[in-house]
Every structure is written in structure tokens, then in C-alpha cells.
Design a protein around this motif. Sequence first.
Motif, PDB file in Angstrom:
ATOM      1  N   MET A  52       0.850  -1.174   0.000  1.00 15.55           N
ATOM      2  CA  MET A  52       0.000   0.000   0.000  1.00 15.55           C
ATOM      3  C   MET A  52       0.896   1.238   0.000  1.00 15.55           C
ATOM      4  O   MET A  52       1.833   1.332   0.781  1.00 15.55           O
ATOM      5  N   PRO A  53       0.610   2.208  -0.866  1.00 17.13           N
ATOM      6  CA  PRO A  53       1.426   3.421  -0.903  1.00 17.13           C
ATOM      7  C   PRO A  53       1.261   4.233   0.384  1.00 17.13           C
ATOM      8  O   PRO A  53       0.246   4.143   1.071  1.00 17.13           O
ATOM      9  N   THR A  54       2.259   5.020   0.672  1.00 11.87           N
ATOM     10  CA  THR A  54       2.206   5.886   1.847  1.00 11.87           C
ATOM     11  C   THR A  54       1.153   6.961   1.639  1.00 11.87           C
ATOM     12  O   THR A  54       1.154   7.643   0.615  1.00 11.87           O
ATOM     13  N   PRO A  55       0.253   7.119   2.595  1.00 13.59           N
ATOM     14  CA  PRO A  55      -0.786   8.146   2.451  1.00 13.59           C
ATOM     15  C   PRO A  55      -0.178   9.553   2.437  1.00 13.59           C
ATOM     16  O   PRO A  55       0.811   9.820   3.107  1.00 13.59           O
ATOM     17  N   HIS A  56      -0.785  10.427   1.694  1.00 16.90           N
ATOM     18  CA  HIS A  56      -0.371  11.817   1.615  1.00 16.90           C
ATOM     19  C   HIS A  56      -0.950  12.546   2.822  1.00 16.90           C
ATOM     20  O   HIS A  56      -2.174  12.581   3.013  1.00 16.90           O
ATOM     21  N   LEU A  57      -0.088  13.134   3.653  1.00 15.82           N
ATOM     22  CA  LEU A  57      -0.535  13.722   4.913  1.00 15.82           C
ATOM     23  C   LEU A  57      -1.603  14.797   4.740  1.00 15.82           C
ATOM     24  O   LEU A  57      -2.578  14.834   5.495  1.00 15.82           O
ATOM     25  N   GLN A  58      -1.420  15.663   3.761  1.00 14.47           N
ATOM     26  CA  GLN A  58      -2.408  16.723   3.553  1.00 14.47           C
ATOM     27  C   GLN A  58      -3.771  16.145   3.168  1.00 14.47           C
ATOM     28  O   GLN A  58      -4.810  16.626   3.601  1.00 14.47           O
ATOM     29  N   ARG A  59      -3.739  15.116   2.335  1.00 14.76           N
ATOM     30  CA  ARG A  59      -4.996  14.479   1.917  1.00 14.76           C
ATOM     31  C   ARG A  59      -5.682  13.812   3.104  1.00 14.76           C
ATOM     32  O   ARG A  59      -6.893  13.920   3.285  1.00 14.76           O
ATOM     33  N   VAL A  60      -4.900  13.115   3.922  1.00 14.65           N
ATOM     34  CA  VAL A  60      -5.463  12.449   5.100  1.00 14.65           C
ATOM     35  C   VAL A  60      -6.042  13.494   6.053  1.00 14.65           C
ATOM     36  O   VAL A  60      -7.128  13.305   6.604  1.00 14.65           O
ATOM     37  N   ALA A  61      -5.322  14.607   6.237  1.00 16.62           N
ATOM     38  CA  ALA A  61      -5.804  15.657   7.139  1.00 16.62           C
ATOM     39  C   ALA A  61      -7.127  16.244   6.652  1.00 16.62           C
ATOM     40  O   ALA A  61      -8.060  16.421   7.439  1.00 16.62           O
ATOM     41  N   TRP A  62      -7.233  16.522   5.351  1.00 18.36           N
ATOM     42  CA  TRP A  62      -8.489  17.074   4.824  1.00 18.36           C
ATOM     43  C   TRP A  62      -9.605  16.050   4.865  1.00 18.36           C
ATOM     44  O   TRP A  62     -10.736  16.368   5.237  1.00 18.36           O
ATOM     45  N   ASP A  63      -9.309  14.818   4.477  1.00 17.71           N
ATOM     46  CA  ASP A  63     -10.335  13.770   4.542  1.00 17.71           C
ATOM     47  C   ASP A  63     -10.805  13.580   5.980  1.00 17.71           C
ATOM     48  O   ASP A  63     -12.000  13.454   6.240  1.00 17.71           O
ATOM     49  N   GLY A  64      -9.848  13.552   6.895  1.00 21.51           N
ATOM     50  CA  GLY A  64     -10.191  13.372   8.300  1.00 21.51           C
ATOM     51  C   GLY A  64     -11.025  14.512   8.840  1.00 21.51           C
ATOM     52  O   GLY A  64     -11.987  14.295   9.588  1.00 21.51           O
ATOM     53  N   ALA A  65     -10.666  15.729   8.475  1.00 26.55           N
ATOM     54  CA  ALA A  65     -11.428  16.892   8.930  1.00 26.55           C
ATOM     55  C   ALA A  65     -12.868  16.798   8.447  1.00 26.55           C
ATOM     56  O   ALA A  65     -13.823  17.009   9.217  1.00 26.55           O
ATOM     57  N   ARG A  66     -13.027  16.462   7.197  1.00 26.98           N
ATOM     58  CA  ARG A  66     -14.372  16.334   6.621  1.00 26.98           C
ATOM     59  C   ARG A  66     -15.164  15.242   7.327  1.00 26.98           C
ATOM     60  O   ARG A  66     -16.333  15.427   7.696  1.00 26.98           O
ATOM     61  N   VAL A  67     -14.537  14.108   7.563  1.00 25.79           N
ATOM     62  CA  VAL A  67     -15.223  12.975   8.188  1.00 25.79           C
ATOM     63  C   VAL A  67     -15.587  13.292   9.640  1.00 25.79           C
ATOM     64  O   VAL A  67     -16.704  13.009  10.085  1.00 25.79           O
ATOM     65  N   ILE A  68     -14.664  13.878  10.382  1.00 23.35           N
ATOM     66  CA  ILE A  68     -14.945  14.184  11.785  1.00 23.35           C
ATOM     67  C   ILE A  68     -16.090  15.184  11.891  1.00 23.35           C
ATOM     68  O   ILE A  68     -16.990  15.022  12.719  1.00 23.35           O
ATOM     69  N   VAL A  69     -16.077  16.205  11.047  1.00 19.86           N
ATOM     70  CA  VAL A  69     -17.164  17.195  11.090  1.00 19.86           C
ATOM     71  C   VAL A  69     -18.484  16.553  10.703  1.00 19.86           C
ATOM     72  O   VAL A  69     -19.510  16.760  11.357  1.00 19.86           O
ATOM     73  N   HIS A  70     -18.488  15.740   9.673  1.00 19.54           N
ATOM     74  CA  HIS A  70     -19.722  15.060   9.249  1.00 19.54           C
ATOM     75  C   HIS A  70     -20.213  14.136  10.367  1.00 19.54           C
ATOM     76  O   HIS A  70     -21.402  14.152  10.715  1.00 19.54           O
ATOM     77  N   ALA A  71     -19.310  13.341  10.918  1.00 21.15           N
ATOM     78  CA  ALA A  71     -19.691  12.398  11.969  1.00 21.15           C
ATOM     79  C   ALA A  71     -20.149  13.123  13.234  1.00 21.15           C
ATOM     80  O   ALA A  71     -21.030  12.634  13.947  1.00 21.15           O
ATOM     81  N   SER A  72     -19.585  14.276  13.497  1.00 18.93           N
ATOM     82  CA  SER A  72     -19.924  15.015  14.715  1.00 18.93           C
ATOM     83  C   SER A  72     -21.333  15.587  14.696  1.00 18.93           C
ATOM     84  O   SER A  72     -21.843  16.032  15.729  1.00 18.93           O
ATOM     85  N   ALA A  73     -21.978  15.566  13.558  1.00 23.81           N
ATOM     86  CA  ALA A  73     -23.367  16.019  13.484  1.00 23.81           C
ATOM     87  C   ALA A  73     -24.292  15.062  14.239  1.00 23.81           C
ATOM     88  O   ALA A  73     -25.391  15.436  14.630  1.00 23.81           O
ATOM     89  N   ASP A  74     -23.841  13.838  14.458  1.00 22.58           N
ATOM     90  CA  ASP A  74     -24.624  12.823  15.158  1.00 22.58           C
ATOM     91  C   ASP A  74     -23.904  12.472  16.458  1.00 22.58           C
ATOM     92  O   ASP A  74     -22.716  12.159  16.446  1.00 22.58           O
TER      93      ASP A  74
END
Length: 103
Positions: A1-23
Motif C-alpha cells: 500500500m502506498p504511503t498516504p499523503h498527509l495533507q490528503r489524510v488531514a483534509w479527509d479526516g477533517a471532513r469525516v470528523i465534522v460530518h460524523a460530529s453532526a450525530d
Amino acid sequence: MPTPHLQRVAWDGARVIVHASADNDWAVWFANWLNQQAGPPWGQLVMDSRARMVRGYGYESAALESGLWRVRLGDLMEERPDLVRPLAEIFRETTDQLRAAAA
């Protein structure tokens, strides 16, 4: 598996945490997971985000929280490179679960 791109992981994570935090159940689940992986105060930060979004102003509140989380996650992954892969995986899995729940 390729090494994840930190900026991409940070943005994806931010989006997911905010979406999940609605519930509350998702927010608690994410808070517990982050506390287990990164230690306190990460879980409390999730719950604080949820509280701000509940009393916030819709899109503006979500955008602000996303920006905060992008920075937090970027800093966390720089301090703890051992968490890059687990974070990338949990964000990907959670995205899939949130999509399935919305369908």
C-alpha cells in the motif's frame, strides 16, 4: 500500500470528523477511537467540535470546524507518524459507513 499523503489524510479526516460530529453517537464513537489511538485530549476535542456545531450556524460552523481539524490532524500526524496509516484507514472506513447509513 502506498504511503498516504498527509495533507490528503488531514483534509479527509477533517471532513469525516465534522460530518460524523453532526450525530452524537458517531461523535462519541470517534472521540473514543481518537482517545485510544492518540490519547487525551483528542476525544474531548471531537466533543467540543460537536457542541460548537450544535449551537453553530450550519455551513459556516462546519467550515470553521473543518479548518480547525485539518490543522489539528496535520500536527498530530507530524508528531505521531505511526498514526498516519490508522487515521487514513479509519477515515476511509467511516466515509464508507456514513455513505451507507445515508442511503
